[in-house]
Scaffold this active site. Sequence first.
Site, PDB file in Angstrom:
ATOM      1  N   GLY A  11       0.800  -1.216   0.000  1.00  0.00           N
ATOM      2  CA  GLY A  11       0.000   0.000   0.000  1.00  0.00           C
ATOM      3  C   GLY A  11       0.830   1.263   0.000  1.00  0.00           C
ATOM      4  O   GLY A  11       0.320   2.341   0.320  1.00  0.00           O
ATOM      5  N   SER A  12       2.087   1.164  -0.403  1.00  0.00           N
ATOM      6  CA  SER A  12       2.919   2.380  -0.371  1.00  0.00           C
ATOM      7  C   SER A  12       2.423   3.414  -1.389  1.00  0.00           C
ATOM      8  O   SER A  12       2.550   4.621  -1.159  1.00  0.00           O
ATOM      9  CB  SER A  12       4.391   2.044  -0.623  1.00  0.00           C
ATOM     10  OG  SER A  12       4.600   1.625  -1.948  1.00  0.00           O
ATOM     11  N   ASN A  13       1.843   2.950  -2.480  1.00  0.00           N
ATOM     12  CA  ASN A  13       1.315   3.917  -3.464  1.00  0.00           C
ATOM     13  C   ASN A  13       0.000   4.532  -2.992  1.00  0.00           C
ATOM     14  O   ASN A  13      -0.230   5.719  -3.200  1.00  0.00           O
ATOM     15  CB  ASN A  13       1.172   3.258  -4.839  1.00  0.00           C
ATOM     16  CG  ASN A  13       2.528   3.079  -5.485  1.00  0.00           C
ATOM     17  OD1 ASN A  13       3.099   4.044  -5.991  1.00  0.00           O
ATOM     18  ND2 ASN A  13       3.076   1.879  -5.418  1.00  0.00           N
ATOM     19  N   LYS A  65      -7.323 -14.199 -11.137  1.00  0.00           N
ATOM     20  CA  LYS A  65      -8.197 -13.265 -11.855  1.00  0.00           C
ATOM     21  C   LYS A  65      -9.393 -12.912 -10.977  1.00  0.00           C
ATOM     22  O   LYS A  65      -9.681 -13.596  -9.985  1.00  0.00           O
ATOM     23  CB  LYS A  65      -8.667 -13.855 -13.179  1.00  0.00           C
ATOM     24  CG  LYS A  65      -9.535 -15.086 -13.047  1.00  0.00           C
ATOM     25  CD  LYS A  65      -9.970 -15.607 -14.406  1.00  0.00           C
ATOM     26  CE  LYS A  65     -10.760 -16.898 -14.271  1.00  0.00           C
ATOM     27  NZ  LYS A  65     -11.225 -17.423 -15.557  1.00  0.00           N
ATOM     28  N   MET A  92      -3.121  -7.116  -7.572  1.00  0.00           N
ATOM     29  CA  MET A  92      -2.425  -8.154  -8.315  1.00  0.00           C
ATOM     30  C   MET A  92      -3.374  -9.223  -8.868  1.00  0.00           C
ATOM     31  O   MET A  92      -3.129 -10.424  -8.740  1.00  0.00           O
ATOM     32  CB  MET A  92      -1.346  -8.782  -7.420  1.00  0.00           C
ATOM     33  CG  MET A  92      -0.352  -7.766  -6.894  1.00  0.00           C
ATOM     34  SD  MET A  92       0.407  -6.723  -8.179  1.00  0.00           S
ATOM     35  CE  MET A  92       1.637  -7.857  -8.804  1.00  0.00           C
ATOM     36  N   ARG A  93      -4.442  -8.775  -9.480  1.00  0.00           N
ATOM     37  CA  ARG A  93      -5.391  -9.685 -10.124  1.00  0.00           C
ATOM     38  C   ARG A  93      -5.734  -9.147 -11.492  1.00  0.00           C
ATOM     39  O   ARG A  93      -5.820  -7.930 -11.668  1.00  0.00           O
ATOM     40  CB  ARG A  93      -6.699  -9.760  -9.337  1.00  0.00           C
ATOM     41  CG  ARG A  93      -6.603 -10.705  -8.228  1.00  0.00           C
ATOM     42  CD  ARG A  93      -7.869 -10.804  -7.454  1.00  0.00           C
ATOM     43  NE  ARG A  93      -7.564 -11.698  -6.379  1.00  0.00           N
ATOM     44  CZ  ARG A  93      -7.773 -13.005  -6.409  1.00  0.00           C
ATOM     45  NH1 ARG A  93      -8.395 -13.568  -7.410  1.00  0.00           N
ATOM     46  NH2 ARG A  93      -7.393 -13.760  -5.422  1.00  0.00           N
ATOM     47  N   ASN A 109      -4.409   1.982 -13.838  1.00  0.00           N
ATOM     48  CA  ASN A 109      -3.491   1.028 -13.206  1.00  0.00           C
ATOM     49  C   ASN A 109      -2.083   1.610 -13.198  1.00  0.00           C
ATOM     50  O   ASN A 109      -1.690   2.344 -14.111  1.00  0.00           O
ATOM     51  CB  ASN A 109      -3.505  -0.288 -13.996  1.00  0.00           C
ATOM     52  CG  ASN A 109      -2.565  -1.335 -13.404  1.00  0.00           C
ATOM     53  OD1 ASN A 109      -2.580  -1.577 -12.203  1.00  0.00           O
ATOM     54  ND2 ASN A 109      -1.741  -1.948 -14.235  1.00  0.00           N
ATOM     55  N   HIS A 111       1.903   0.469 -13.181  1.00  0.00           N
ATOM     56  CA  HIS A 111       2.737  -0.691 -13.513  1.00  0.00           C
ATOM     57  C   HIS A 111       4.219  -0.308 -13.395  1.00  0.00           C
ATOM     58  O   HIS A 111       4.617   0.761 -13.879  1.00  0.00           O
ATOM     59  CB  HIS A 111       2.435  -1.198 -14.932  1.00  0.00           C
ATOM     60  CG  HIS A 111       3.200  -2.435 -15.254  1.00  0.00           C
ATOM     61  ND1 HIS A 111       2.825  -3.680 -14.776  1.00  0.00           N
ATOM     62  CD2 HIS A 111       4.337  -2.622 -15.942  1.00  0.00           C
ATOM     63  CE1 HIS A 111       3.706  -4.577 -15.183  1.00  0.00           C
ATOM     64  NE2 HIS A 111       4.632  -3.962 -15.904  1.00  0.00           N
TER      65      HIS A 111
HETATM   66  C1  GAR Z   1       3.877  -1.290  -7.325  1.00  0.00           C
HETATM   67  O1  GAR Z   1       5.247  -1.352  -7.630  1.00  0.00           O
HETATM   68  C2  GAR Z   1       3.040  -1.436  -8.574  1.00  0.00           C
HETATM   69  O2  GAR Z   1       3.632  -0.852  -9.708  1.00  0.00           O
HETATM   70  C3  GAR Z   1       2.987  -2.934  -8.719  1.00  0.00           C
HETATM   71  O3  GAR Z   1       2.799  -3.407  -7.402  1.00  0.00           O
HETATM   72  C4  GAR Z   1       3.467  -2.531  -6.502  1.00  0.00           C
HETATM   73  C5  GAR Z   1       2.532  -2.193  -5.374  1.00  0.00           C
HETATM   74  O4  GAR Z   1       3.206  -1.598  -4.303  1.00  0.00           O
HETATM   75  N1  GAR Z   1       1.917  -3.333  -9.581  1.00  0.00           N
HETATM   76  C6  GAR Z   1       2.023  -4.299 -10.495  1.00  0.00           C
HETATM   77  O5  GAR Z   1       3.034  -4.957 -10.646  1.00  0.00           O
HETATM   78  C7  GAR Z   1       0.780  -4.520 -11.324  1.00  0.00           C
HETATM   79  N2  GAR Z   1       1.076  -5.396 -12.424  1.00  0.00           N
HETATM   80  P1  GAR Z   1       2.412  -0.965  -3.097  1.00  0.00           P
HETATM   81  O6  GAR Z   1       1.444  -2.020  -2.561  1.00  0.00           O
HETATM   82  O7  GAR Z   1       3.466  -0.620  -2.093  1.00  0.00           O
HETATM   83  O8  GAR Z   1       1.705   0.258  -3.609  1.00  0.00           O
END
Ligand code: GAR
Length: 191
Positions: A11-13, A65, A92-93, A109, A111
């Site tokens: 959840g850092s984003n 999925k 991640m689904r 999304n 990526h």
């Molecule tokens: C992030 O690096 C995001 O780009 C990636 O998961 C991480 C989530 O980090 N997403 C994917 O790879 C989607 N295909 P977070 O939980 O710390 O935000």
Amino acid sequence: MRVVILGSGRGSNAEAILQAQQAGQLGRARVVALFSDKPDAGILALGPRFGLPASYIDPAPFKTKLEGEGEARFIAAVRAAQPDLVVLAGFMRVVKPGLLAAFAGKIINLHPSLLPSFPGLDGIGQAFRRGVKVTGCTVHGVTAEVDGGPILDQATVRVAPGETLETLAAKVHAAEHALLPAVIARLSEMR
Ligand code: GAR
């Protein structure tokens, strides 16, 4: 602009988005709810910290999925939050046509690579092992093609001599934490 965030991990984003909101840097966007397909995901701990509803939703019956009953549960919960924008921040689904239709044109999304390079799982590791000198992150609109929707914005990260996967991942994450809130703020001003 009401924003719902879906995530499966740290959840850092989501945290970067919420910090931008607190700092007055999220434009006209306002996060209204957080949802996860993992009961112990770090993203859910942000709810109490930021005074927001944060809920686990059972994604069964599929492993990778979101379809069938789990998809229906997500659609109902997200719809109840009345979002103008649904942000997949480490969700991640693979999302399927049911969710895409329910929130048509409203799902974005994040990526961790410069798409169209290195779609799918472990974008940072894929780029590192391929030996690229520049990688980064992408925010794109979500369509039925995995990691294939229209690119909204990207940020680049140089791979320094002696870089390790860990140091590269830290740089890509830092770039993500700046890019995603900035894109949300921009979208909110365009409405
Ligand atoms: C992030 O690096 C995001 O780009 C990636 O998961 C991480 C989530 O980090 N997403 C994917 O790879 C989607 N295909 P977070 O939980 O710390 O935000």
